[in-house]
Design a protein around this motif. Structure first.
Motif, PDB file in Angstrom:
ATOM      1  N   PRO A   1       0.007  -2.835  -7.257  1.00 50.57           N
ATOM      2  CA  PRO A   1       0.235  -4.283  -7.211  1.00 50.57           C
ATOM      3  C   PRO A   1       0.361  -4.835  -8.635  1.00 50.57           C
ATOM      4  CG  PRO A   1      -1.976  -3.703  -6.389  1.00 50.57           C
ATOM      5  CD  PRO A   1      -1.239  -2.426  -6.627  1.00 50.57           C
ATOM      6  N   ASN A   2       1.311  -5.710  -8.830  1.00 54.26           N
ATOM      7  CA  ASN A   2       1.530  -6.237 -10.190  1.00 54.26           C
ATOM      8  C   ASN A   2       2.190  -7.599 -10.110  1.00 54.26           C
ATOM      9  OD1 ASN A   2       4.685  -5.871 -10.759  1.00 54.26           O
ATOM     10  ND2 ASN A   2       3.972  -4.112  -9.570  1.00 54.26           N
ATOM     11  N   GLY A   3       2.486  -8.171 -11.248  1.00 56.57           N
ATOM     12  CA  GLY A   3       3.157  -9.475 -11.310  1.00 56.57           C
ATOM     13  C   GLY A   3       2.303 -10.546 -10.644  1.00 56.57           C
TER      14      GLY A   3
ATOM     15  N   GLU B   1       9.287  -4.587  -4.166  1.00 58.84           N
ATOM     16  CA  GLU B   1       9.285  -5.315  -5.439  1.00 58.84           C
ATOM     17  C   GLU B   1       9.139  -6.826  -5.257  1.00 58.84           C
ATOM     18  OE1 GLU B   1      12.840  -3.522  -6.805  1.00 58.84           O
ATOM     19  OE2 GLU B   1      11.769  -1.780  -7.612  1.00 58.84           O
TER      20      GLU B   1
ATOM     21  N   ALA C   1       5.814  -8.559  -5.803  1.00 58.51           N
ATOM     22  CA  ALA C   1       5.332  -8.911  -7.134  1.00 58.51           C
ATOM     23  C   ALA C   1       5.900 -10.255  -7.592  1.00 58.51           C
ATOM     24  CB  ALA C   1       5.712  -7.823  -8.125  1.00 58.51           C
TER      25      ALA C   1
END
Ligand code: BGC
Length: 364
Positions: free
Chosen positions: A186-188, A147, A150
């Protein structure tokens, strides 16, 4: 007597006895004593396999299931699932071809350089990989729920790369039926640009030890279809399978999901399979298909599923439609997931939820 002398004399007596015994045996057993030095039994090693191209390997992923909520929990078991041998057996027996194994490496590696992965955790993942092979299942091992990537991709890059370097080295001689997936969704701040930059760093690291292993890579924005156009892959690396995740309509698939804010208010949302509803999904799938044709890459729909709080009839309709639409376009697929909230398999009774399974794997 000095200990070493004692040992020597015991050994002499032992040798003398052996000579006598062997001579006695020689009378009865023919042939008697080997005359040449026996060849030592070689340590079993894995024979190097010929490389498998990404399209062929993607067929091995054709009908897969995610072993979710086990090794991507902060610690296995904390989310209610501890992997068992029987899972792999029933998955194979039911007709699935592969499993995707979400793994939270980040809670099992040192926080500081050299970011060593806990050997016990490695053994657990090895065990899962071996179980897959023993049941003729291909297996995609990913990195799930890192996490911090991100939130601070730059700050965590060295650790992320070091973890992959270890995984790649560790499995370099494993069969082709093991695939790597460098990151889930993948994010943020790990946006399309950042993710492309990171691919350009992590891929060469993996390729140093695994030049032709097939690697699953998806676009930014939670592996969303819309971000596919922004995904940059090295054109000459043809051992890549491109993945996307699909949970639309989100208010249907995630109704009542405890981890999604506001999802309570979506309870009761049905999916009737009307032509308007179908068209929305088909539009997205066509985009993926077009992208795949243009880029000449095989496609793996690595996650899709509807949560158990939706009504079963809608779940069955949606799941069957998704799987057939994917298959019609030669996308392989992996249902999210085996035995938790979206589950195909009821852990309490050790029975499949047959309606859902039939939706995925209709009788031929
Ligand atoms: C997440 C899971 C979640 C699922 C559906 C996965 O990628 O890792 O935690 O249940 O998506 O939302």
């Amino acid at each position: 007597m000095h200990l070493r002398l004692l040992t020597l004399s015991i050994r002499s007596v032992y040798l003398a006895l052996m000579v006598l015994l062997t001579a006695a045996c020689a009378v009865e057993v023919t042939p008697a004593i080997p005359t040449s030095t026996p060849t030592p039994v070689p340590t079993p090693t894995r024979t190097p396999e010929p490389e498998v191209d990404a399209f062929t390997m993607n067929q091995r992923l054709a009908r897969s299931v995610n072993l979710g909520n086990a090794l991507e929990a902060p610690n296995e078991g904390e989310w209610g699932v501890t992997l068992k041998e029987e899972f792999f057996q029933v998955i194979h027996q039911k007709g699935f071809t592969a499993v995707r194994l979400p793994v939270r490496w980040s809670t099992h590696a040192l926080k500081e350089a050299p970011y060593t992965i806990d050997p016990e955790f490695f053994k657990r993942v090895d065990w899962a990989v071996e179980q897959a092979f023993a049941n003729n299942l291909a297996i995609v091992v990913n990195m799930h729920h890192y996490e911090e990537m991100a939130l601070d991709p730059t700050g965590h890059q060295a650790r992320y790369i070091a973890i992959w370097e270890q995984i790649a080295e560790h499995y370099q001689s494993y069969p082709n039926a093991l695939l790597f997936e460098p990151i889930n969704e993948p994010n943020g701040l790990l946006n399309a640009k950042h993710w492309n930059d990171l691919i350009a760093v992590v891929l060469p690291v993996i390729r140093t030890t695994n030049p032709t292993r097939n690697i699953v890579i998806g676009p930014a924005e939670w592996n969303g279809v819309r971000a596919l156009d922004e995904l940059t892959l090295p054109p000459d690396d043809r051992h890549i399978i491109v993945t996307f995740h699909y949970y639309n309509p989100f208010q249907f698939t995630h109704q009542g999901a405890e981890w999604v804010q506001g999802a309570e208010s979506w309870l009761g949302t049905e999916w009737k399979g009307s032509s308007a509803e179908k068209q929305v999904l088909q539009y997205d799938f066509k985009q993926v298909e077009q992208w795949a044709t243009d880029s000449q890459r095989p496609i793996f729909m690595g996650e899709f599923g509807a949560y158990s709080k939706a009504d079963m009839n809608s779940r069955v309709r949606w799941t069957a439609f998704m799987a057939r639409e994917a298959e019609a376009r030669n996308f392989s697929w992996s249902y999210w997931e085996f035995c938790s909230g979206f589950g195909l398999y009821d852990l309490t009774t050790s029975k499949w939820r047959e309606e859902l399974v039939q939706a995925l794997l209709p009788p031929q």
